[in-house]
Write a protein that holds these residues in place. Structure first.
Motif, PDB file in Angstrom:
ATOM      1  N   LEU A  90      22.299  -2.611  -8.934  1.00  0.00           N
ATOM      2  CA  LEU A  90      23.181  -3.425  -9.984  1.00  0.00           C
ATOM      3  C   LEU A  90      23.581  -2.293 -10.896  1.00  0.00           C
ATOM      4  N   ARG A  91      25.002  -2.547 -10.787  1.00  0.00           N
ATOM      5  CA  ARG A  91      25.868  -1.443 -11.816  1.00  0.00           C
ATOM      6  C   ARG A  91      26.873  -2.096 -12.653  1.00  0.00           C
ATOM      7  N   LEU A  92      26.717  -1.706 -13.949  1.00  0.00           N
ATOM      8  CA  LEU A  92      27.737  -2.389 -14.886  1.00  0.00           C
ATOM      9  C   LEU A  92      28.557  -1.187 -15.174  1.00  0.00           C
ATOM     10  N   ASP A  93      30.080  -1.159 -14.817  1.00  0.00           N
ATOM     11  CA  ASP A  93      30.779   0.015 -15.061  1.00  0.00           C
ATOM     12  C   ASP A  93      31.665  -0.240 -16.072  1.00  0.00           C
ATOM     13  N   VAL A 151      30.989  -7.185 -26.158  1.00  0.00           N
ATOM     14  CA  VAL A 151      30.411  -5.993 -25.409  1.00  0.00           C
ATOM     15  C   VAL A 151      31.488  -4.891 -25.292  1.00  0.00           C
ATOM     16  N   HIS A 152      31.017  -3.658 -25.569  1.00  0.00           N
ATOM     17  CA  HIS A 152      31.985  -2.745 -25.449  1.00  0.00           C
ATOM     18  C   HIS A 152      31.657  -1.341 -24.397  1.00  0.00           C
ATOM     19  N   ALA A 153      32.499  -1.458 -23.275  1.00  0.00           N
ATOM     20  CA  ALA A 153      32.389  -0.446 -22.269  1.00  0.00           C
ATOM     21  C   ALA A 153      31.203   0.016 -21.926  1.00  0.00           C
ATOM     22  N   LEU A 154      30.156  -1.121 -21.528  1.00  0.00           N
ATOM     23  CA  LEU A 154      28.977  -0.909 -21.252  1.00  0.00           C
ATOM     24  C   LEU A 154      28.683  -0.340 -19.807  1.00  0.00           C
ATOM     25  N   ASP A 155      27.938   0.588 -19.729  1.00  0.00           N
ATOM     26  CA  ASP A 155      27.715   1.316 -18.405  1.00  0.00           C
ATOM     27  C   ASP A 155      26.157   1.477 -18.291  1.00  0.00           C
ATOM     28  N   LEU A 156      25.561   0.586 -17.316  1.00  0.00           N
ATOM     29  CA  LEU A 156      24.281   0.682 -16.837  1.00  0.00           C
ATOM     30  C   LEU A 156      24.044   0.667 -15.385  1.00  0.00           C
ATOM     31  N   HIS A 157      22.822   1.114 -14.762  1.00  0.00           N
ATOM     32  CA  HIS A 157      22.614   1.254 -13.710  1.00  0.00           C
ATOM     33  C   HIS A 157      21.135   0.780 -13.318  1.00  0.00           C
ATOM     34  N   VAL A 158      21.118  -0.341 -12.600  1.00  0.00           N
ATOM     35  CA  VAL A 158      19.506  -0.833 -12.492  1.00  0.00           C
ATOM     36  C   VAL A 158      19.416  -0.385 -11.074  1.00  0.00           C
ATOM     37  N   GLY A 159      18.250   0.351 -10.738  1.00  0.00           N
ATOM     38  CA  GLY A 159      17.938   0.765  -9.377  1.00  0.00           C
ATOM     39  C   GLY A 159      17.479  -0.507  -8.656  1.00  0.00           C
ATOM     40  N   SER A 160      17.339  -0.333  -7.190  1.00  0.00           N
ATOM     41  CA  SER A 160      16.822  -1.236  -6.349  1.00  0.00           C
ATOM     42  C   SER A 160      15.227  -1.430  -6.421  1.00  0.00           C
ATOM     43  N   GLY A 161      14.990  -2.857  -6.816  1.00  0.00           N
ATOM     44  CA  GLY A 161      13.720  -3.093  -7.356  1.00  0.00           C
ATOM     45  C   GLY A 161      13.072  -2.966  -8.434  1.00  0.00           C
ATOM     46  N   GLN A 162      13.799  -2.296  -9.272  1.00  0.00           N
ATOM     47  CA  GLN A 162      13.405  -2.176 -10.537  1.00  0.00           C
ATOM     48  C   GLN A 162      13.483  -3.472 -11.731  1.00  0.00           C
ATOM     49  N   VAL A 214      33.580  -3.996 -14.539  1.00  0.00           N
ATOM     50  CA  VAL A 214      33.216  -4.454 -13.316  1.00  0.00           C
ATOM     51  C   VAL A 214      31.545  -4.488 -13.358  1.00  0.00           C
ATOM     52  N   VAL A 215      31.244  -5.587 -12.366  1.00  0.00           N
ATOM     53  CA  VAL A 215      29.740  -5.685 -12.199  1.00  0.00           C
ATOM     54  C   VAL A 215      29.636  -5.457 -10.675  1.00  0.00           C
ATOM     55  N   ARG A 216      28.782  -4.690 -10.313  1.00  0.00           N
ATOM     56  CA  ARG A 216      28.700  -4.438  -8.588  1.00  0.00           C
ATOM     57  C   ARG A 216      27.126  -4.793  -8.374  1.00  0.00           C
ATOM     58  N   VAL A 217      26.997  -5.211  -7.307  1.00  0.00           N
ATOM     59  CA  VAL A 217      25.823  -5.382  -6.783  1.00  0.00           C
ATOM     60  C   VAL A 217      25.905  -4.693  -5.196  1.00  0.00           C
ATOM     61  N   ASP A 218      25.165  -3.620  -5.189  1.00  0.00           N
ATOM     62  CA  ASP A 218      25.047  -2.845  -4.020  1.00  0.00           C
ATOM     63  C   ASP A 218      26.753  -2.322  -3.551  1.00  0.00           C
ATOM     64  N   GLY A 219      27.241  -1.920  -4.786  1.00  0.00           N
ATOM     65  CA  GLY A 219      28.660  -1.671  -4.631  1.00  0.00           C
ATOM     66  C   GLY A 219      29.692  -2.740  -4.472  1.00  0.00           C
ATOM     67  N   ASP A 220      29.259  -3.978  -4.242  1.00  0.00           N
ATOM     68  CA  ASP A 220      30.379  -5.014  -4.067  1.00  0.00           C
ATOM     69  C   ASP A 220      30.634  -5.695  -5.575  1.00  0.00           C
ATOM     70  N   VAL A 242      31.049  -8.208  -7.870  1.00  0.00           N
ATOM     71  CA  VAL A 242      30.596  -9.766  -7.791  1.00  0.00           C
ATOM     72  C   VAL A 242      31.730 -10.781  -7.980  1.00  0.00           C
ATOM     73  N   ALA A 243      32.831 -10.422  -9.006  1.00  0.00           N
ATOM     74  CA  ALA A 243      33.903 -11.176  -9.079  1.00  0.00           C
ATOM     75  C   ALA A 243      34.791 -11.481  -8.018  1.00  0.00           C
ATOM     76  N   ARG A 244      34.882 -10.778  -6.943  1.00  0.00           N
ATOM     77  CA  ARG A 244      35.643 -10.900  -5.630  1.00  0.00           C
ATOM     78  C   ARG A 244      34.715 -11.587  -4.827  1.00  0.00           C
ATOM     79  N   LEU A 245      33.617 -11.872  -4.946  1.00  0.00           N
ATOM     80  CA  LEU A 245      32.675 -12.624  -4.118  1.00  0.00           C
ATOM     81  C   LEU A 245      32.962 -14.375  -4.210  1.00  0.00           C
ATOM     82  N   THR A 246      32.843 -14.923  -3.194  1.00  0.00           N
ATOM     83  CA  THR A 246      33.016 -16.487  -3.284  1.00  0.00           C
ATOM     84  C   THR A 246      31.966 -16.881  -4.016  1.00  0.00           C
ATOM     85  N   PRO A 247      31.979 -18.381  -4.763  1.00  0.00           N
ATOM     86  CA  PRO A 247      31.061 -18.620  -5.450  1.00  0.00           C
ATOM     87  C   PRO A 247      29.569 -18.820  -4.563  1.00  0.00           C
ATOM     88  N   ARG A 248      29.987 -19.189  -3.458  1.00  0.00           N
ATOM     89  CA  ARG A 248      28.438 -19.366  -2.385  1.00  0.00           C
ATOM     90  C   ARG A 248      28.009 -17.955  -2.208  1.00  0.00           C
TER      91      ARG A 248
END
Length: 271
Positions: free
Chosen positions: A4-7, A19-30, A59-65, A67-73
């Motif tokens: 998960l990345r918050l860019d 929230v102001h320009a938050l950058d975070l990286h959460v590694g897989s399985g962490q 942007v919020v990304r899960v495995d590079g995607d 999430v705002a561009r994903l369908t709700p499902r």
């Protein structure tokens, strides 16, 4: 498992940037913990992750995607959330509430498969609510309801699980059980916690927020220093190593508080 990345994430509520320009990286399985004083922007950041709030920037990304561009499902199949608001309007049974975790995968009124029924049973066992399966959700205590909602989130089989103060209403045993479950899953987890000692014990890494900005990120030992806690919380503490685990433990006195030393730049009316 997914990362998960918050860019450059920013979020605005009622015209105020929380929230102001938050950058975070959460590694897989962490298991990643967000900590900080009330109003520091922790819950607002999480709301952007599970799409309850649209970021004003970044942007919020899960495995590079994105999430705002994903369908709700598709988004619900990738990210599950246990929020602070565990209220319910309908008195469904516990079993029915847990089964709602499969909705993102269902089409029409299809019944649960044998695998899905076993998934629900297993999740209720893990969260210690199997004995409540036939009870109405409105009849439960706050702690029981919290565990039911966690079971529902686990049944969702997400890549990323976000939890906002999940230990609220839980007794000591169930706090420990819940946080232990997080460490035992293969999920990427982001959890907001107020108890710094629980956060140090449960999380692989921590992000400390104040005034909507990231003050520090790293292992619990790197983040939870006496100097930094005094800076952010305005409380003098002693940080020592847990005698059994070596995790940092924050010790404090309930005597008269010292003069506040919080950096004014870190203060603000944030949520």
């Amino acid at each position: 498992m997914s990362d998960l990345r918050l860019d450059g994430l920013s979020a605005t509520l009622a015209g105020v940037e929380i929230v102001h320009a938050l950058d975070l990286h959460v590694g897989s399985g962490q298991v990643f913990g967000l900590v900080g004083p009330n109003g520091s922007g922790k819950s607002t950041a999480l709301r952007c992750v599970y799409r309850a709030l649209r970021p004003s920037a970044g942007v919020v990304r899960v495995d590079g995607d994105d999430v705002a561009r994903l369908t709700p499902r598709a988004s619900a199949q990738r990210v599950a959330a246990l929020t602070q608001d565990g209220s319910a309007d309908l008195d469904l049974t516990v079993a029915d509430v847990v089964a709602l975790g499969r909705v993102p995968y269902q089409r029409g009124n299809r019944r649960l498969t044998a695998r899905e029924r076993e998934l629900c049973r297993s999740a209720m066992e893990r969260t210690d609510v199997a004995h409540l399966a036939g009870r109405g959700i409105l009849s439960l205590s706050g702690g029981e309801r919290q565990r039911v909602l966690l079971a529902r989130a686990l049944v969702q089989e997400p890549d990323v699980l976000v939890l906002d103060e999940p230990t609220n209403h839980l007794d000591l045993r169930h706090q420990i059980d819940l946080l232990g479950h997080l460490r035992d899953t293969d999920l990427t987890v982001v959890v907001v916690l107020h108890d710094l000692n629980l956060a140090a014990a449960a999380c692989d890494r921590l992000g400390l927020l104040a005034g909507g900005r990231l003050v520090a990120a790293g292992t619990p030992a790197q983040v939870l220093t006496g100097e930094r806690i005094a800076q952010v919380y305005g409380v003098e503490v002693t940080v020592t190593a847990h005698p059994l685990t070596g995790d940092p433990q924050v010790l404090y006195s309930l005597g008269p508080s010292p003069a506040r030393t919080v950096d004014p730049a870190l203060e603000g009316n944030h949520r």
